[in-house]
Motif scaffolding. Structure first.
Motif, mmCIF file in Angstrom:
data_model
loop_
_atom_site.group_PDB
_atom_site.id
_atom_site.type_symbol
_atom_site.label_atom_id
_atom_site.label_comp_id
_atom_site.label_asym_id
_atom_site.label_seq_id
_atom_site.Cartn_x
_atom_site.Cartn_y
_atom_site.Cartn_z
ATOM 1 N N HIS A 142 1.387 20.406 23.394
ATOM 2 C CA HIS A 142 2.647 20.976 23.892
ATOM 3 C C HIS A 142 3.712 19.889 24.045
ATOM 4 O O HIS A 142 4.908 20.157 23.888
ATOM 5 C CB HIS A 142 2.425 21.768 25.186
ATOM 6 C CG HIS A 142 2.318 20.972 26.444
ATOM 7 N ND1 HIS A 142 1.152 20.371 26.858
ATOM 8 C CD2 HIS A 142 3.238 20.689 27.409
ATOM 9 C CE1 HIS A 142 1.352 19.768 28.017
ATOM 10 N NE2 HIS A 142 2.616 19.932 28.377
ATOM 11 N N LEU A 145 5.187 19.372 20.639
ATOM 12 C CA LEU A 145 6.132 20.462 20.394
ATOM 13 C C LEU A 145 7.501 20.131 20.961
ATOM 14 O O LEU A 145 8.526 20.364 20.301
ATOM 15 C CB LEU A 145 5.596 21.750 21.020
ATOM 16 C CG LEU A 145 6.585 22.910 21.189
ATOM 17 C CD1 LEU A 145 7.078 23.407 19.830
ATOM 18 C CD2 LEU A 145 5.955 24.049 21.989
ATOM 19 N N TYR A 146 7.565 19.606 22.165
ATOM 20 C CA TYR A 146 8.854 19.279 22.781
ATOM 21 C C TYR A 146 9.639 18.263 21.954
ATOM 22 O O TYR A 146 10.867 18.365 21.826
ATOM 23 C CB TYR A 146 8.652 18.697 24.178
ATOM 24 C CG TYR A 146 8.128 19.651 25.216
ATOM 25 C CD1 TYR A 146 8.014 21.023 24.983
ATOM 26 C CD2 TYR A 146 7.731 19.183 26.461
ATOM 27 C CE1 TYR A 146 7.530 21.879 25.945
ATOM 28 C CE2 TYR A 146 7.245 20.039 27.433
ATOM 29 C CZ TYR A 146 7.141 21.380 27.172
ATOM 30 O OH TYR A 146 6.655 22.229 28.134
ATOM 31 N N PRO A 149 9.923 20.012 17.553
ATOM 32 C CA PRO A 149 9.801 21.464 17.343
ATOM 33 C C PRO A 149 10.053 21.883 15.901
ATOM 34 O O PRO A 149 9.583 22.944 15.474
ATOM 35 C CB PRO A 149 10.878 22.038 18.280
ATOM 36 C CG PRO A 149 11.856 20.931 18.456
ATOM 37 C CD PRO A 149 11.037 19.673 18.450
ATOM 38 N N VAL A 192 12.564 24.551 20.604
ATOM 39 C CA VAL A 192 11.231 24.781 21.164
ATOM 40 C C VAL A 192 10.966 26.279 21.295
ATOM 41 O O VAL A 192 9.872 26.768 20.969
ATOM 42 C CB VAL A 192 11.092 24.088 22.533
ATOM 43 C CG1 VAL A 192 9.797 24.510 23.227
ATOM 44 C CG2 VAL A 192 11.140 22.569 22.375
ATOM 45 N N VAL A 195 9.429 28.423 18.465
ATOM 46 C CA VAL A 195 8.029 28.208 18.062
ATOM 47 C C VAL A 195 7.111 29.055 18.947
ATOM 48 O O VAL A 195 7.061 28.855 20.159
ATOM 49 C CB VAL A 195 7.644 26.725 18.188
ATOM 50 C CG1 VAL A 195 6.190 26.522 17.755
ATOM 51 C CG2 VAL A 195 8.574 25.845 17.356
ATOM 52 N N THR A 237 10.775 30.941 25.003
ATOM 53 C CA THR A 237 9.637 30.887 24.085
ATOM 54 C C THR A 237 8.834 32.180 24.140
ATOM 55 O O THR A 237 8.605 32.734 25.215
ATOM 56 C CB THR A 237 8.707 29.714 24.438
ATOM 57 O OG1 THR A 237 9.417 28.488 24.275
ATOM 58 C CG2 THR A 237 7.470 29.689 23.548
#
Length: 271
Positions: A142, A145-146, A149, A192, A195, A237
């Motif tokens: 995670h 991801l930040y 993205p 972000v 996703v 998200t």
């Protein structure tokens, strides 16, 4: 670096570089490495998508790779399993990779370089990848991801013992306030939010005793996962949490919802 496509079909290197591969040194950081599973349907002309599966604290990389082989064969994708070893920053360090940066090593950039090597050697499609991790791997996933993205199509986070909410009032890894200084980038919440994310945990995976022993008293894995779900949802998200009944802190036991989630992403053409 040899491209598999450059080897004659009868060359023994084809056998070495398809299906279960050896471990390769990561190009940016030779203390790290990676292994790949290349499906039997691979051909030099095939541009296959990629699933990256990140290990937890125990570094059970072989078991992790084996767990996704049937999925890789069914959906014709390449599985990449990086290995971030114990002891990089000090002899007893087990956690550095989970927080992305430690001791001058950017583990996110190590992974991006690995993916570039996978692209060249196997003609893989790496613009956007599927990314998953359990426990410490979920922490890495995670946070990656930040910071990137644009490089992930979907993320599965399993039972992390510690998470980073999208909180501008606290520094990394408790928040994201100092990412411009630390990583040279501001977290793009809108990117972000594009996703999709699944959060998975076993119903028997409290983890409170383990976390207390590591200096985090009063916290549990379900509470950490709830915190991450709330933070991601607040910023747009599409995220859902799945609790697998009767399962403890077990990557294999919570893999079913991850495979189902990624199957839906592939069917929708996400990668």
């Amino acid at each position: 670096m040899i491209r598999v496509a450059d080897l004659p079909a009868t060359h023994p290197g084809r056998r070495l570089l398809t299906k279960r591969t050896p471990f390769f040194v990561a190009p940016r950081e030779p203390r790290c490495s990676y292994s790949v599973y290349v499906p039997t349907s691979w051909t030099p002309e095939t541009e296959m998508p990629v699933l990256v599966a990140v290990h937890g604290t125990g570094r059970s990389v072989g078991e992790l790779r084996e767990g996704f082989i049937s999925f890789a064969e069914r959906h014709e994708l390449i599985v990449v399993t990086p290995l971030f070893p114990v002891g990089i920053t000090d002899p007893d360090d087990v956690d550095s990779y989970k927080k992305i940066e430690a001791g001058g090593i950017r583990f996110d950039l190590v992974l991006l370089d690995i993916l570039e090597q996978v692209r060249i050697r196997w003609n893989a499609r790496i613009g956007k990848v599927l990314l998953c991790g359990h426990s410490g791997g979920g922490q890495f996933a995670h946070r990656f991801l930040y910071l990137h993205p644009d490089r992930v199509a979907a993320v599965a986070v399993g039972a992390p013992g510690n998470v980073t909410p999208l909180d501008d009032s606290r520094d990394w890894p408790e928040g994201i306030a100092d990412t411009p200084r630390r990583f040279g980038t501001t977290v793009d919440r809108e990117a972000v939010a594009r996703v999709p994310v699944i959060l998975v945990i076993g119903s028997e995976d409290d983890g409170r005793a383990d976390l207390a022993a590591m200096g985090h008293p009063g916290r549990s894995r379900p509470e950490e996962l709830d915190l991450l779900e709330k933070s991601l949802a607040q910023h747009g998200t599409t995220v859902r949490q799945v609790v697998v009944q009767g399962v403890g802190h077990d990557a294999a036991g919570t893999r079913g919802p991850v495979v189902e989630f990624f199957t839906g992403q592939l069917d929708a053409g996400a990668v």
